[in-house]
Write a protein that holds these residues in place. Sequence first.
Motif, mmCIF file in Angstrom:
data_model
loop_
_atom_site.group_PDB
_atom_site.id
_atom_site.type_symbol
_atom_site.label_atom_id
_atom_site.label_comp_id
_atom_site.label_asym_id
_atom_site.label_seq_id
_atom_site.Cartn_x
_atom_site.Cartn_y
_atom_site.Cartn_z
ATOM 1 N N THR A 93 5.719 18.303 22.456
ATOM 2 C CA THR A 93 4.292 18.527 22.238
ATOM 3 C C THR A 93 3.719 17.656 21.136
ATOM 4 O OG1 THR A 93 4.689 20.310 20.663
ATOM 5 C CG2 THR A 93 4.425 20.934 22.989
ATOM 6 N N GLY A 94 4.568 16.956 20.389
ATOM 7 C CA GLY A 94 4.096 16.130 19.286
ATOM 8 C C GLY A 94 4.079 16.867 17.968
ATOM 9 N N ALA A 95 4.434 18.137 17.985
ATOM 10 C CA ALA A 95 4.404 18.918 16.755
ATOM 11 C C ALA A 95 5.465 18.443 15.769
ATOM 12 C CB ALA A 95 4.599 20.398 17.065
ATOM 13 N N ALA A 96 6.601 17.953 16.229
ATOM 14 C CA ALA A 96 7.661 17.500 15.327
ATOM 15 C C ALA A 96 7.188 16.308 14.505
ATOM 16 C CB ALA A 96 8.925 17.143 16.115
ATOM 17 N N ALA A 97 6.555 15.339 15.135
ATOM 18 C CA ALA A 97 6.063 14.155 14.416
ATOM 19 C C ALA A 97 4.963 14.553 13.440
ATOM 20 C CB ALA A 97 5.560 13.116 15.410
ATOM 21 N N ALA A 98 4.056 15.411 13.868
ATOM 22 C CA ALA A 98 2.956 15.841 13.000
ATOM 23 C C ALA A 98 3.492 16.634 11.810
ATOM 24 C CB ALA A 98 1.957 16.676 13.794
ATOM 25 N N THR A 99 4.463 17.498 12.040
ATOM 26 C CA THR A 99 5.059 18.281 10.955
ATOM 27 C C THR A 99 5.777 17.371 9.978
ATOM 28 O OG1 THR A 99 5.284 20.221 12.368
ATOM 29 C CG2 THR A 99 6.687 20.142 10.415
ATOM 30 N N GLY A 100 6.505 16.386 10.487
ATOM 31 C CA GLY A 100 7.199 15.429 9.613
ATOM 32 C C GLY A 100 6.228 14.656 8.736
ATOM 33 N N ALA A 101 5.122 14.202 9.316
ATOM 34 C CA ALA A 101 4.115 13.466 8.548
ATOM 35 C C ALA A 101 3.474 14.362 7.495
ATOM 36 C CB ALA A 101 3.052 12.905 9.488
ATOM 37 N N MET A 102 3.196 15.608 7.853
ATOM 38 C CA MET A 102 2.588 16.543 6.920
ATOM 39 C C MET A 102 3.542 16.844 5.763
ATOM 40 S SD MET A 102 1.026 20.343 7.671
ATOM 41 C CE MET A 102 2.626 21.027 8.099
ATOM 42 N N GLU A 103 4.826 17.048 6.055
ATOM 43 C CA GLU A 103 5.801 17.336 5.014
ATOM 44 C C GLU A 103 6.008 16.136 4.091
ATOM 45 O OE1 GLU A 103 9.155 18.777 7.220
ATOM 46 O OE2 GLU A 103 8.287 20.781 7.422
ATOM 47 N N ALA A 104 6.001 14.926 4.649
ATOM 48 C CA ALA A 104 6.142 13.720 3.836
ATOM 49 C C ALA A 104 4.937 13.557 2.902
ATOM 50 C CB ALA A 104 6.287 12.486 4.731
ATOM 51 N N THR A 105 3.749 13.825 3.413
ATOM 52 C CA THR A 105 2.543 13.731 2.587
ATOM 53 C C THR A 105 2.570 14.769 1.483
ATOM 54 O OG1 THR A 105 1.271 12.888 4.443
ATOM 55 C CG2 THR A 105 0.018 13.829 2.621
ATOM 56 N N ALA A 106 2.997 15.993 1.809
ATOM 57 C CA ALA A 106 3.084 17.056 0.803
ATOM 58 C C ALA A 106 4.093 16.687 -0.279
ATOM 59 C CB ALA A 106 3.456 18.371 1.476
ATOM 60 N N ALA A 107 5.214 16.076 0.122
ATOM 61 C CA ALA A 107 6.222 15.657 -0.854
ATOM 62 C C ALA A 107 5.661 14.574 -1.765
ATOM 63 C CB ALA A 107 7.470 15.170 -0.134
ATOM 64 N N ASP A 108 4.912 13.623 -1.194
ATOM 65 C CA ASP A 108 4.308 12.559 -1.987
ATOM 66 C C ASP A 108 3.292 13.120 -2.979
ATOM 67 O OD1 ASP A 108 5.806 10.657 -0.675
ATOM 68 O OD2 ASP A 108 4.181 10.028 0.663
ATOM 69 N N LEU A 109 2.535 14.120 -2.566
ATOM 70 C CA LEU A 109 1.539 14.717 -3.449
ATOM 71 C C LEU A 109 2.196 15.500 -4.578
ATOM 72 C CD1 LEU A 109 -1.072 15.960 -0.842
ATOM 73 C CD2 LEU A 109 -1.322 14.053 -2.421
ATOM 74 N N GLY A 110 3.366 16.028 -4.319
ATOM 75 C CA GLY A 110 4.083 16.812 -5.325
ATOM 76 C C GLY A 110 4.821 15.953 -6.329
ATOM 77 N N SER A 111 4.942 14.659 -6.071
ATOM 78 C CA SER A 111 5.684 13.770 -6.981
ATOM 79 C C SER A 111 4.933 13.500 -8.250
ATOM 80 C CB SER A 111 5.971 12.423 -6.311
ATOM 81 O OG SER A 111 6.591 12.608 -5.086
#
Length: 111
Positions: A93-111
């Motif tokens: 459904t594309g949810a895996a790619a979207a979730t991965g991108a969201m988690e990567a962005t959240a990690a970058d914001l938390g740095s």
Amino acid sequence: MSATLVAKGLSGGHAHRTLFADLDLTVAPGDVVGVVGANGAGKSTLLSLLAGRAAPLAGSVTTAPSDAFVGWLPQEHERRPGETVGAYLARRTGAAAATGAMEATAADLGS
């Protein structure tokens, strides 16, 4: 995230055969839509167009917000050996790619 899907003047088909033409459809958050028709009527073609998997013969499909995605699960399954149902649905459904991108962005914001 809530999103709205809008199809305007949508036409779909294959090569020389138009299955449907000039379709207008809006699917807003909370809407439930059923697609019913005979074999070959264009149900799968319509869903493929709405998900952006194929190009329409005419018309447009947009989402608001513009970065929203439409999950698409084809009727033929292609499950990988050892893959869980949850992982299959996320991948197809594309949810895996979207979730991965969201988690990567959240990690970058938390740095």
